[in-house]
Write an enzyme that holds these catalytic residues in place. Sequence first.
Site, mmCIF file in Angstrom:
data_model
loop_
_atom_site.group_PDB
_atom_site.id
_atom_site.type_symbol
_atom_site.label_atom_id
_atom_site.label_comp_id
_atom_site.label_asym_id
_atom_site.label_seq_id
_atom_site.Cartn_x
_atom_site.Cartn_y
_atom_site.Cartn_z
ATOM 1 N N ASP A 168 0.816 -1.210 0.000
ATOM 2 C CA ASP A 168 0.000 0.000 0.000
ATOM 3 C C ASP A 168 0.852 1.263 0.000
ATOM 4 O O ASP A 168 0.577 2.210 -0.725
ATOM 5 C CB ASP A 168 -0.960 -0.002 1.218
ATOM 6 N N ASP B 158 6.883 3.970 3.618
ATOM 7 C CA ASP B 158 7.067 5.060 4.566
ATOM 8 C C ASP B 158 8.555 5.085 4.928
ATOM 9 O O ASP B 158 9.371 5.588 4.160
ATOM 10 C CB ASP B 158 6.142 4.735 5.759
ATOM 11 N N LEU C 180 9.451 -3.024 3.166
ATOM 12 C CA LEU C 180 9.802 -3.536 1.835
ATOM 13 C C LEU C 180 11.240 -4.013 1.757
ATOM 14 O O LEU C 180 11.552 -4.963 1.049
ATOM 15 C CB LEU C 180 9.505 -2.489 0.759
ATOM 16 N N ASP D 9 -5.116 1.438 7.157
ATOM 17 C CA ASP D 9 -5.967 1.548 8.337
ATOM 18 C C ASP D 9 -5.554 2.680 9.254
ATOM 19 O O ASP D 9 -4.426 3.173 9.204
ATOM 20 C CB ASP D 9 -5.940 0.237 9.137
#
Length: 176
Positions: free
Chosen positions: A96, A99, A104, A155
Site C-alpha cells: 500500500d 514510509d 519492503l 488503516d
Amino acid sequence: MKMRILFTQDDIATRLDSLADEINRNFQGKDLVVIPLLRGGFVFASDLVRRLQMPVEIDFLTTSSYEDAQSSSGVVEMLSDLRCDISGRDVLLVDDIIDSGHTLKVVRDYLAQRGPRSIRLCTMLDKPARRTVAIQPDFVGFTIEDVFIVGYGLDYGRYYRNVPYIFTFEEEEHDS
Ligand code: IMP
Ligand code: MG
C-alpha cells in the site's frame, strides 16, 4: 476530526490504468508472480492484478503492522510465508505505502534468498520524505507529502481499510 480526501475513486482508477500499462509493458511475455503484502496491500493489489495482461500467479505474505501506532518501529515481523516457489521467476511485490522503507527492505531481502530471477517493488503510495532505509520502488501510484493516510487498504487503528478513496484526518478549526 475532519476527513480530507486526497485521491477520489476516479483519481485512483485513472492512475491504476496507467500504472498497469507500465507494468504490462515491463513484464510482457513473462511468467509473473505477484505478491501483495497483507494486510494493507490487498485492496490496491486486487484492483491492479485485474488490469494485468500476462499470466500471473498470486501469492501472499503477511507482515506485522504497527497496529495502533502511526509510525514504524523498524521491527518487521513475517507472520505468514509463501506457498509458491519463486526461484528463477519474476516477482512483483505489491504494498500500500512505503514510509520508512523498513517493511519492503526486509521482505525484499527475504525473497531474494529464494533465488528469484528478479524482484520489482510496486506501491500505491510513496512518502519519500519519511525514508530511513535506502530503498526505491520501481512502480509508484502517487508520491505524497508526509501525512498519515487512511483508506484504500490503509488503516487507522485497524479500521477504514474498506474506504474506497484515500484520505487524511485533519483537526477541526475552532474559533478562539
Ligand atoms: P514502513 O515499513 O515504514 O515503510 O511502513 C510500512 C507500513 O506501515 C505500510 O505498509 C503501512 O501498512 C504502514 N503505514 C505507513 N504509513 C502509513 C500511513 O500513512 N497510513 C497507514 N498506514 C501506514
Ligand atoms: Mg502495510
